[in-house]
Design an enzyme around this catalytic site. Sequence first.
Site, PDB file in Angstrom:
ATOM      1  N   CYS A   1       0.844  -1.192   0.000  1.00  0.00           N
ATOM      2  CA  CYS A   1       0.000   0.000   0.000  1.00  0.00           C
ATOM      3  C   CYS A   1       0.880   1.242   0.000  1.00  0.00           C
ATOM      4  CB  CYS A   1      -0.940   0.011   1.207  1.00  0.00           C
ATOM      5  SG  CYS A   1      -0.047   0.233   2.756  1.00  0.00           S
TER       6      CYS A   1
ATOM      7  N   CYS B   1       3.414   1.514   2.803  1.00  0.00           N
ATOM      8  CA  CYS B   1       4.650   0.756   2.577  1.00  0.00           C
ATOM      9  C   CYS B   1       5.604   1.551   1.699  1.00  0.00           C
ATOM     10  CB  CYS B   1       4.339  -0.585   1.915  1.00  0.00           C
ATOM     11  SG  CYS B   1       3.443  -1.740   2.958  1.00  0.00           S
TER      12      CYS B   1
ATOM     13  N   ASP C   1      -5.872  15.747 -27.924  1.00  0.00           N
ATOM     14  CA  ASP C   1      -5.127  15.595 -29.166  1.00  0.00           C
ATOM     15  C   ASP C   1      -6.105  15.813 -30.316  1.00  0.00           C
ATOM     16  OD1 ASP C   1      -3.031  14.720 -30.965  1.00  0.00           O
ATOM     17  OD2 ASP C   1      -4.174  12.861 -31.153  1.00  0.00           O
TER      18      ASP C   1
ATOM     19  N   ASP D   1      -4.567   9.329 -28.807  1.00  0.00           N
ATOM     20  CA  ASP D   1      -4.676   7.991 -29.387  1.00  0.00           C
ATOM     21  C   ASP D   1      -3.398   7.504 -30.053  1.00  0.00           C
ATOM     22  OD1 ASP D   1      -4.773   9.744 -31.596  1.00  0.00           O
ATOM     23  OD2 ASP D   1      -5.803   8.221 -32.788  1.00  0.00           O
TER      24      ASP D   1
ATOM     25  N   ASP E   1       1.431  10.476 -28.211  1.00  0.00           N
ATOM     26  CA  ASP E   1       0.678  10.948 -27.047  1.00  0.00           C
ATOM     27  C   ASP E   1       1.051  10.199 -25.767  1.00  0.00           C
ATOM     28  OD1 ASP E   1      -0.866  12.698 -28.663  1.00  0.00           O
ATOM     29  OD2 ASP E   1      -2.161  11.027 -29.235  1.00  0.00           O
TER      30      ASP E   1
END
Length: 766
Positions: free
Chosen positions: A12, A15, A449, A650, A654
């Site tokens: 977690c 930690c 984009d 996409d 990017d």
Amino acid sequence: MKETIRVDNMTCAACAARVEQAAAKLPGVVHASVNFATERLTVEFDDTAISIEEIGAVLKKAGYGWSRIRDMQTALEEDRAKKARDAATLKRKTIIAIAFALPLLYVTMGHMLPAPFQAPLPGWMSPKNYPLVYAFVQIALTMPIVFVGRQFYRVGFRALWMRVPNMESLIAIGTSAALGYSFYVTYLIAAANSMGDHEAAHHLAMQLYFESAGVIIALILLGKTLEAISKGRTSEALKKLMDLAPKTALVLREIGSEAVEVEVAIDEVMVGDYVVVKPGAKIPVDGEVIEGVSAVDESMLTGESMPVDKTVGAPVYAASLNANGRLVVQATSIGADTALAQIIKLVEDAQESKAPIAAMADVVSRYFVPTVIAVAIVAALAWLAAGASVGFALTILVSALIIACPCALGLATPTAIMVGTGRGAQHGILIKGGEPLEAAHKIQTVVLDKTGTITAGRPEVTDVEVTSDAITHDELIAYVAGIERGSEHPLASAIVQYADERGIACKTIDAFEAVIGHGIAGECGTHRVLVGNRKLMAAQGIDLDDDARTRADELAEQGKTAVFVALAGVLAGIIAIADVVKPTSAQAVTRLKQMGIEVAMMTGDDTRTAHAIAAQVGIEEVMAEVLPGDKAAQVAQLQEAGQCVAMVGDGINDAPALVQADVGIAIGTGTDVAIESADIVLINNDLMDVATAINLSKRTIRTIKQNLFWAFAYNTAGIPVACGVLYLFGGPLLDPMFAAFAMSFSSISVLANTLRLRSFKAFAHE
């Protein structure tokens, strides 16, 4: 010196903070940063003062495994294998836990349900007639669940020992209290049975809480399994990027008096070598064209759908695709110096950077758990000091722990995230875990984009204008589609598709000739057909009048490419081709603005085209002519200005920006790398889902906050009663059974509140 090492056994954020703190305080360490998602520690240190082995030894002493990362490719392979093993192990444990939890619920709750839902127990385990058997059956069903969930106790109690309580600490404390008291009650049942007091034994049998521990562990294991499956994909983006680069190259070597093409491994190519790239092959290095002409598809790097014409002197980049001509390229950058390698490095660096995502349950537990333990112990000792019996004090201790048992707190966040992500998936929105779902509600700016995100990502014919009285629209298209059928250029495909959709038969073209960078020419009967740009028209002596030039400029202002058509030496028409805006893009931008979110567009296209597209969808802020490697920097600038940024894209170019952003959102029809780099994937290829995803995040976070309130409302109010405050003034002493009821009711209220998320609806199209 700077090194990145893999750290094992982190469960977690607490930690991760512990590892970071342990490394940062060592002498000689300049900076230490842990990325919990990738399970890596990046550490800058003075190697004359401390070695990486000494840093690792400190981590091992703190209870964490470690290993050096020497080769990224190997590290990614090892990461995937390890995470696959971890997910498979968790899945097996979850199946076992659920297999025992379901009959445990039947045994403890089935006979208490009202008719007609009641499920009576067999006579031999009746709590009234055989309370001890009833208790032993629960123990037999609970202990396998506890065994498969033993890591919660190991990690949770270790975190308490280290004074950094985490979610595992909550689970360990709560279930241990329920188990410990239930075993004590089982002992009392056995004692009552031995004395023949069956009524007392039956009453005690109703105070067993084994099912609380068992069912909670089973649910938490289920959540951990889903999290492990999601985390197993964190390294896929880098792996897919690395796979883009060719593994071999055709290099010209002088053998005798001739230059011969020799295939060599990519790491044997040197700067200055002459590399041959055949049609349809990927370019293996960054370099400069010294021979040949061709169109090169750079969309895998730039995201732009239009191929780029390359002639002698033009730059080319590794992993781009040579479309239709033989090229000889002189290598200028190889290996880690190529544009592709730089993008890989940007993604890697962005993944290792930290995002300030609040872990509410961990923060609360850091104070709540030790406070509750302290209050329970102090109350028990106070009653002992006041002369109460050990049994009475133990009842106080257990009642306080059970009523404050943070089981509901353990359910508050993961259940809401599970329902929220599940509801998102039903709407075609894939959210990769709780962190992006949590982060999305803070978004202030959405950066879009252009190509493939706002636009369709493929060229289409938008306008056909006939400029000669000697030809009709269909005849013009028939000539152009006929000549373009022999071309591999995407613009040609758009024209052919336009003709096919309208049932226009193509003319037969002879003497086909491609003029790279200009257009295409051919013969149809006695007519010479020319299709191309202004340069082709000028070279072939075709006169463009003022009207044609003006119209072409107007089309360019609209972000369209003007293609001129000449027949028999006369301009016959103009065809406009563009990457058209998706039908829902403008509506999505409007919706985001209504939500109070700023919208910007970022593209590698020229400024004129970028502003033309932005105007169509209502975007005022435009970042044009942005190089692939600079997109992440643009996002970082917005973040430095205090904005919480979402990036929507996409393409491979990017990917660094998607990872750099607080929330990366990929269009589902985009490249695999963009999808793997993103936190959220829009399967339906609809920008309206960006607004829906943000709204879903807001609803989910609101639900989590409500859950946290309900998780504490009943329990916290009951702590004074459990500690005997009312009994002190002549009131009742809280029985552990009622404490368990309050605890259970808080869990039920949390789950009921969470299930309201199932009614969440996506934004509708107007």
